[in-house]
Each structure stands twice: as structure tokens, then as C-alpha cells.
Design a protein around this motif. Structure first.
Motif, PDB file in Angstrom:
ATOM      1  N   ALA A  76       3.324   5.540  -5.961  1.00  0.00           N
ATOM      2  CA  ALA A  76       3.103   5.498  -7.417  1.00  0.00           C
ATOM      3  C   ALA A  76       1.987   6.466  -7.807  1.00  0.00           C
ATOM      4  CB  ALA A  76       2.755   4.071  -7.844  1.00  0.00           C
ATOM      5  N   THR A  77       0.934   6.535  -6.981  1.00  0.00           N
ATOM      6  CA  THR A  77      -0.168   7.463  -7.252  1.00  0.00           C
ATOM      7  C   THR A  77       0.343   8.904  -7.237  1.00  0.00           C
ATOM      8  OG1 THR A  77      -1.616   5.919  -6.116  1.00  0.00           O
ATOM      9  CG2 THR A  77      -2.518   8.103  -6.546  1.00  0.00           C
ATOM     10  N   PHE A  78       1.154   9.212  -6.221  1.00  0.00           N
ATOM     11  CA  PHE A  78       1.718  10.566  -6.151  1.00  0.00           C
ATOM     12  C   PHE A  78       2.587  10.858  -7.381  1.00  0.00           C
ATOM     13  CE2 PHE A  78       1.731  10.840  -1.198  1.00  0.00           C
ATOM     14  CZ  PHE A  78       0.354  10.987  -1.234  1.00  0.00           C
ATOM     15  N   TRP A  79       3.375   9.839  -7.767  1.00  0.00           N
ATOM     16  CA  TRP A  79       4.322  10.019  -8.875  1.00  0.00           C
ATOM     17  C   TRP A  79       3.580  10.329 -10.167  1.00  0.00           C
ATOM     18  CZ3 TRP A  79       9.350  10.769  -9.301  1.00  0.00           C
ATOM     19  CH2 TRP A  79       9.965  10.574 -10.531  1.00  0.00           C
ATOM     20  N   PHE A  80       2.548   9.526 -10.463  1.00  0.00           N
ATOM     21  CA  PHE A  80       1.846   9.725 -11.733  1.00  0.00           C
ATOM     22  C   PHE A  80       0.913  10.938 -11.682  1.00  0.00           C
ATOM     23  CE2 PHE A  80       3.184   5.268 -12.125  1.00  0.00           C
ATOM     24  CZ  PHE A  80       3.902   5.398 -13.306  1.00  0.00           C
ATOM     25  N   THR A  81       0.392  11.238 -10.498  1.00  0.00           N
ATOM     26  CA  THR A  81      -0.423  12.457 -10.364  1.00  0.00           C
ATOM     27  C   THR A  81       0.443  13.676 -10.654  1.00  0.00           C
ATOM     28  OG1 THR A  81      -1.746  11.394  -8.658  1.00  0.00           O
ATOM     29  CG2 THR A  81      -1.927  13.776  -8.800  1.00  0.00           C
ATOM     30  N   SER A  82       1.648  13.648 -10.096  1.00  0.00           N
ATOM     31  CA  SER A  82       2.531  14.796 -10.305  1.00  0.00           C
ATOM     32  C   SER A  82       2.966  14.894 -11.765  1.00  0.00           C
ATOM     33  CB  SER A  82       3.748  14.707  -9.382  1.00  0.00           C
ATOM     34  OG  SER A  82       4.417  13.499  -9.597  1.00  0.00           O
ATOM     35  N   LEU A 142       8.781   3.472   6.420  1.00  0.00           N
ATOM     36  CA  LEU A 142       8.553   2.709   5.183  1.00  0.00           C
ATOM     37  C   LEU A 142       8.410   3.638   3.983  1.00  0.00           C
ATOM     38  CD1 LEU A 142       5.976  -0.172   5.695  1.00  0.00           C
ATOM     39  CD2 LEU A 142       8.032  -0.226   4.305  1.00  0.00           C
ATOM     40  N   LEU A 143       7.647   4.720   4.181  1.00  0.00           N
ATOM     41  CA  LEU A 143       7.427   5.690   3.104  1.00  0.00           C
ATOM     42  C   LEU A 143       8.748   6.310   2.658  1.00  0.00           C
ATOM     43  CD1 LEU A 143       4.252   7.809   3.947  1.00  0.00           C
ATOM     44  CD2 LEU A 143       4.853   6.910   1.715  1.00  0.00           C
ATOM     45  N   ILE A 144       9.549   6.709   3.653  1.00  0.00           N
ATOM     46  CA  ILE A 144      10.828   7.359   3.330  1.00  0.00           C
ATOM     47  C   ILE A 144      11.755   6.365   2.616  1.00  0.00           C
ATOM     48  CG2 ILE A 144      12.927   8.331   4.375  1.00  0.00           C
ATOM     49  CD1 ILE A 144      11.092   9.595   6.500  1.00  0.00           C
ATOM     50  N   SER A 165       0.835  -1.214   0.000  1.00  0.00           N
ATOM     51  CA  SER A 165       0.000   0.000   0.000  1.00  0.00           C
ATOM     52  C   SER A 165       0.863   1.255   0.000  1.00  0.00           C
ATOM     53  CB  SER A 165      -0.970  -0.003   1.186  1.00  0.00           C
ATOM     54  OG  SER A 165      -0.307   0.356   2.358  1.00  0.00           O
ATOM     55  N   THR A 166       2.039   1.181   0.647  1.00  0.00           N
ATOM     56  CA  THR A 166       2.971   2.318   0.638  1.00  0.00           C
ATOM     57  C   THR A 166       3.467   2.582  -0.784  1.00  0.00           C
ATOM     58  OG1 THR A 166       3.688   1.665   2.836  1.00  0.00           O
ATOM     59  CG2 THR A 166       5.105   3.187   1.675  1.00  0.00           C
TER      60      THR A 166
END
Lengths: 266, 156
Positions: free
Chosen positions: A36-42, A120-122, A30-31
Motif C-alpha cells: 500500500a505504501t508503494f502504491w500511494f507513493t507511486s 507472499l509479496l508476489i 506488514s506485506t
């Protein structure tokens, strides 16, 4: 005694939160999906004044900073409702034991869980995408999370008291939280709002102040205590303590006058 | 305390427990109380009864081991200790609730309709060996006709 309680809860917390062997794996997945969502949104919607990587960094920092406060807030409200529904609150009140201490211990463990999620996110951002700040800033960033835990704990206990003693407020608080998140500058700069909203935000939204402190820290502008945002955060902290005392005392008094709520909002 | 539905048994018990405020008069409580009123929801569904008890007993910081061996004689108690609460029956959850009420080692127990969810065997075993199971003076509410053998005194 409080450490024994935290140790005991922690021992069983993992079983409660991750009952299946693949629970940890799903957390990692999920992380990665979120990043990936942030990456493609940006990539698709980078604002004119930011390139794709700049907007990815903006979104990621917003998520890193607000994940833990909102997580603690919601877990606290849910926990207090569950304590009420399971009868533990009545048992504690009759035995004259501290509900405050029990909630604090549980939320301390949710705090540790939140920190692991941030780690985990970092780590995932650094390995698979792009880490928008030097890794050396991470300890300071985690230190900031420890500081912010306390005001959020009081806010959570205060809202939780309303939900527990009156059986109302959970749904509306969900709506308020969405707006607070929207108006904090997590997804886009608050500069796009009209000036009067911008000037009002520090007064109505502590998360906007906190996010600004985090962004400044990660831009390596330091953690100076005498900034306007820090003063605002301390004011909010005292307000949350006061709100906790008032909501708990009035809530308990109402509970003792009317008995338990007939229904709880879900 | 016995009486028909709506007679005010639970209200009186909640008053005695301090969970309700009195409108007039005076009420003095001495010593620590333990409370039970059946709730079907548990705090953490994926924990077993024993794990649940460990969490709650660490809240009170008291040792309750001296009672555990007696409670294990009750039907379903041992099974409840080993089973995740999400999979426990109502009767097993009632046993957990009753046992949780003694974790603070109270001097007085206030139990609201404890026998509703218990089997006749458990009702009798509990009521005939009250001191071994609780070590406290106990006031319970129950419906007419649900008073087990061991009880000879009806307070109200």
C-alpha cells in the motif's frame, strides 16, 4: 549430517521466529502495508517518465529483488554476534567443529523464510494491486534468488567475522547497507546520478548489478550468462570468497591473540 | 586450579583450550576438548533447554543420551529442559552451558568457574559423581573456598 542439522534447526526455527499464533498474520499484514505504501507513493510521486503503475512496478521489483540479499546479510551478522555472545563460538572452536557449517545451515533457513516472504509479496501484489510481470516468470525469479544466496552468504560470513572477532562494524555496516540500497536503483533509476557516479556504481555496488539482472529477467529479456552484469557478479562472488577467507583467518588469529572483544557494537 | 582474582586461571585455561595463542614455549593437545565459560546470553531465547540441546547436539552429531539421566538429578536441570531460555535463571543457564560442553563427547573438559552459578547441592552431586556426569577428565578453575567435597586434587 548437514541435512539433519538443517532439519533440526528448521524444526525449532518457527518457534523462535513466530512465538505467537498471530505472527504469520502480522507477516501478511506488514506485506500488505508495504505494498500500500508503494502504491500511494507511486500515485503521489511518479517520476515524469513513468506513470503511476510503472513506478509501482519499479518499486515493487526493487523490493522483491533486494529483500532477500539484505535480509540474509543482516541475519548472518546478527547470528554470528549472538553465537559469540552465547559462548557457542568458543565451544565450537575448542571442539574443532565448523562455525562455517552452522552459520550456513542457519542462513539456509533464513533463505527459506525470505523466499516465503517474496512469495507472499508476489501473491498479495497479484491479488490486491498489480503484478508487474507475468506469473510464469516467478520460477526463474526464484532460481535467481538461489544463485544470489551463495555470494551473499560469503559476504555475510565475512562481515560477521569482523563483528564477531573484533566486536566492531555492525553499526557502520548498517550505514553502508543503506547507501548500497540507495545507490542500487531500487527506488529511482541510477540514470539520475552524474555520469561519473553511474560508471563507478558497478565497481562499488554489487547490488546495482544484481538488480539490473533481475529487472532484465522480469522484463523477459532472459538470463544470458555473458552479460556485463553477470561477469561483474561473478567477480564480486570470488571477491567475497576471498574476503571470507581473509577476514575469518585474520579474525580468528586476532581473537586467539587478544581474547574475546570487551564489547560488541549494538 | 584455584587462585585469587587476576591470577591468570582463565587465561591458562583458554591457552589449554586453544582459544588463546601462546607467546613462547610449546603446548600439545591430545583428543577432543569441551569448553565451558558462563555466558548469560543464550543462542535462541524462545527455545527450551531441551530444544537448545537438540540443535547443538545435531551440530556435533554425537549421542549424549547416556549422560542425560544423570544430569536430570541436578536441581533445576529438568525445569531448564522444559523452560524457554529467556525465562531461565542464571543457574539454569549455567547448567545448560555445562551440559552443552559434553555434547561433543570430549576426552578432556575445560570448565572455567563452573561452580559460581551452581547451588551447593549441585556442586556436591557433580563433584562426587564426576565420571557418571561427564565421562571425561576435567580441569576446572575455581576461587579459594569453592572447592566442593569430591575434589581431592588441586593441580595448580
Amino acid at each position: 549430517m548437514i541435512f539433519i542439522l538443517i532439519k533440526t534447526i528448521l524444526k525449532f526455527f518457527i518457534k523462535e521466529e513466530y512465538p505467537r499464533w498471530y505472527g504469520g498474520f502480522l507477516e501478511v499484514l506488514s506485506t500488505l502495508l508495504m505494498l500500500a505504501t508503494f502504491w500511494f507513493t507511486s500515485k503521489a510521486y511518479a517520476p515524469a517518465n513513468l506513470d503511476q503503475q510503472g513506478y509501482f512496478a519499479y518499486l515493487l521489483i526493487g523490493e522483491l529483488c533486494l529483500h532477500l540479499p539484505f535480509s540474509i546479510l543482516f541475519q548472518g551478522i546478527r547470528l554470528m554476534k549472538r553465537l559469540g555472545l552465547s559462548g557457542v563460538v568458543d565451544q565450537l572452536l575448542v571442539a574443532q567443529n565448523s562455525l562455517f557449517r552452522l552459520v550456513f545451515c542457519f542462513l539456509s533457513i533464513y533463505f527459506v523464510k525470505g523466499i516465503i516472504r517474496l512469495f507472499l509479496l508476489i501473491l498479495s501484489a497479484g491479488l490486491f494491486f498489480e503484478l508487474p510481470f507475468p506469473i510464469a516468470m516467478t520460477p526463474k525469479f526464484f532460481f535467481l534468488q538461489v544463485i544470489v544466496f551463495f555470494p551473499i552468504f560469503f559476504l555475510s560470513f565475512s562481515v560477521g567475522s569482523i563483528v564477531l572477532f573484533w566486536g566492531r562494524g555492525e553499526n557502520i555496516w548498517g550505514q553502508i547497507s543503506s547507501w548500497l540500497s540507495f545507490l542500487s536503483g531500487a527506488y529511482f533509476p541510477i540514470l539520475i546520478f552524474p555520469v561519473w557516479i553511474q560508471s563507478l556504481l558497478p565497481v562499488i555496488n554489487p547490488f546495482a548489478l544484481y538488480l539490473e539482472i533481475c529487472r532484465r529477467l522480469l522484463r523477459q529479456d532472459g538470463l544470458s550468462l555473458f552479460t556485463y552484469e553477470w561477469i561483474g557478479i561473478f567477480c564480486w562472488f570470488f571477491f567475497f570468497i576471498l574476503a571470507t577467507v581473509v577476514t575469518f583467518r585474520f579474525g580468528l588469529s586476532a581473537y586467539r591473540k587478544r581474547g574475546p572483544p570487551n564489547s560488541y557494537s549494538f | 586450579m584455584t587462585g585469587p582474582n587476576g591470577a591468570g586461571k582463565t587465561t591458562l585455561l583458554r591457552l589449554l583450550a586453544g582459544l588463546l595463542e601462546i607467546d613462547s614455549g610449546e603446548l600439545t593437545r591430545q583428543g577432543r576438548c569441551g569448553w565451558f565459560a558462563f555466558r548469560s546470553l543464550s543462542l535462541m531465547d524462545r527455545l527450551s533447554g531441551m530444544e537448545h540441546i537438540k540443535v547443538l547436539s545435531s551440530v556435533y552429531g554425537e549421542s549424549h543420551e547416556q549422560y542425560l539421566s544423570h544430569w536430570k538429578q541436578l536441581e533445576g536441570f529438568q525445569e531448564m529442559l522444559e523452560t524457554d531460555l529467556g525465562h531461565c535463571s542464571q543457574g539454569m543457564k549455567a547448567l545448560l552451558g555445562l551440559y552443552s560442553s559434553i555434547l561433543s563427547l570430549p576426552e578432556t573438559l575445560l570448565w572455567d568457574e563452573p561452580f559460581s552459578a551452581l547451588s551447593p547441592f549441585n556442586q556436591n552431586l557433580l563433584s562426587l559423581n564426576w565420571c557418571d556426569f561427564t565421562g571425561a577428565r576435567t580441569l576446572i578453575t575455581t576461587h579459594h573456598g569453592q572447592i566442593p567435597e569430591g575434589f581431592t586434587e588441586v593441580a595448580l
